[in-house]
Motif scaffolding. Sequence first.
Motif, mmCIF file in Angstrom:
data_model
loop_
_atom_site.group_PDB
_atom_site.id
_atom_site.type_symbol
_atom_site.label_atom_id
_atom_site.label_comp_id
_atom_site.label_asym_id
_atom_site.label_seq_id
_atom_site.Cartn_x
_atom_site.Cartn_y
_atom_site.Cartn_z
ATOM 1 N N SER A 1 -2.296 -2.643 4.423
ATOM 2 C CA SER A 1 -3.484 -1.978 4.098
ATOM 3 C C SER A 1 -3.378 -0.553 4.398
ATOM 4 C CB SER A 1 -4.675 -2.476 4.936
ATOM 5 O OG SER A 1 -4.603 -2.252 6.273
ATOM 6 N N ALA B 1 -7.348 -4.938 -3.610
ATOM 7 C CA ALA B 1 -6.063 -3.976 -3.766
ATOM 8 C C ALA B 1 -5.165 -4.442 -5.051
ATOM 9 C CB ALA B 1 -5.419 -3.798 -2.598
ATOM 10 N N GLN C 1 0.764 -1.238 -0.130
ATOM 11 C CA GLN C 1 0.110 -0.061 0.077
ATOM 12 C C GLN C 1 0.864 1.267 -0.131
ATOM 13 O OE1 GLN C 1 0.063 2.281 2.816
ATOM 14 N NE2 GLN C 1 -1.716 3.578 1.637
ATOM 15 N N ASP D 1 -5.826 0.386 1.557
ATOM 16 C CA ASP D 1 -5.984 -0.721 0.567
ATOM 17 C C ASP D 1 -6.840 -1.644 1.013
ATOM 18 O OD1 ASP D 1 -4.573 0.531 -1.517
ATOM 19 O OD2 ASP D 1 -3.015 -0.571 -1.532
#
Lengths: 128, 357
Positions: free
Chosen positions: B314, B327, B286, B322
């Motif tokens: 994330s 993603a 991310q 994300d």
Amino acid sequence: MKRHPVAKASDIPPGGRKIVRAGAAEVGLFNVGGEIRAYRNVCPHAGAPVCSGRVSGTSMPSRVYEYIYGMEGCILRCPWHGWEFDLRTGEHLVDPQNRLKAVPVENEALERIPLEQSDGTVYVLLPG
Amino acid sequence: MHLIDADVHNAFADIRAELRPFLPRLWQEFADRHGIAVPPAGYVSPVGVQREDARPPSGGLAGSDPDHLIKDHMDRHSVDFAILTGSHILGASVHFDPDWGTALAAAYNMNLSGRWLDRSERFRGSIIVSHSDPQAAAREIERCSADKRFVQVLMAAGSNRLFGQRFFHPIYEAAQAHGLPVAIHPGTEGAGTADTPTPAGRPTRYFEWHNIVPINAMAHVNSLVCEGVFEKFPKLKFVAVECGIAWLPHLMWRMDKNYKGLRSQVPWLKRLPSEYIREHVRLTTQPTEEPENPAHLLQIFEMIGSPDVVLFSSDYPHWDFDNPAMALPALPKEWKERIFWRNAAELYGLNPVTSGR
């Protein structure tokens, strides 16, 4: 193979270099520790006139932040991208698979007589 | 499938209340008089940094309530382990006063242990250190390393020196001795003692600043390899969190090409620079690059040349979060498992089967 007379051995004292033409080819002659080595004057990387590069030593494999100078007179450094070649083997120091194109050499000097004292002719052997 | 999230931002509900008990007396008094703040980079996001919807019911900052974080993120997305990376603390590294920075980092680690790591086995901590004082950072690593719930060392990516330089080696020595990766995380580029976010000057707005954050990670990875850090510390792993991925093949190719001609300046390197990168450097996903053709990102992974390099993250609960379900492009099974959990499991010594999810 064609035998081309290209120099007198005395023209190339130890540490010396001479770039000669043999037929259509340019060849660099190097006296490395008393032995004549010959390589095509074309770098295998990008076609530079590699034999006109600086002859020197270099930093040897070492520990971090340590510099050990060695291989004095054995390194030919290409003038275009700085690749280092071991003049004794023609090998690129980083990738030994990448090597200078060696040209066979013959000379008339007796083996026991140091090259620089002989007046023998140096020949290179090239196809054709 | 298992899931390890390599970048989850726990936040303070009340920074002074949480850190004060762990500060030396002198710094308690300082905090009482002046508050606790780390130098900001000064760029303001038009959408805020925290996701509005991730605010806990208690009303505090998103990520400030451990129970809510588990429910809102880890349970919802089936995250086995979250590697906690903190919030409003990495700037400890770029305080003008390195002693204050060191004290803050240590207080953060002590607070993390009680407030977060004790709460759930699924939380794993980062030992936050101030890189401005590497000897003190090494002592902090020593102190925390007995607690195996700390799985990495984390420091600000913003700096006025490149991280390969010998100044920082005490940090790597301590991290290697305890089998801990060293991670960096952006946010401090241009803050406090850190140099400008780019060598060409300061971006004007947050948008522009955020775009160019990877330039800093590139510079640090380049430095770490060239300075021989991975020769000197052959077991060390380095994680660039949230710094992007697609630049890595470019850097590897450029370094390898230059190495062929400029090797003599770094005779301690025994392999191509890219080989050190593949073995020692890890990048988190991310904010995942989103090319028009998603297959191009997969090609980038292939160009990196090893499925071991990339870890899923994330960035919960930040604005550019994300979603693990959406993603990344469709990945081959082996890559998917590696990226979503196996690489992190190996790096951090985690076994998702036992996470208790």
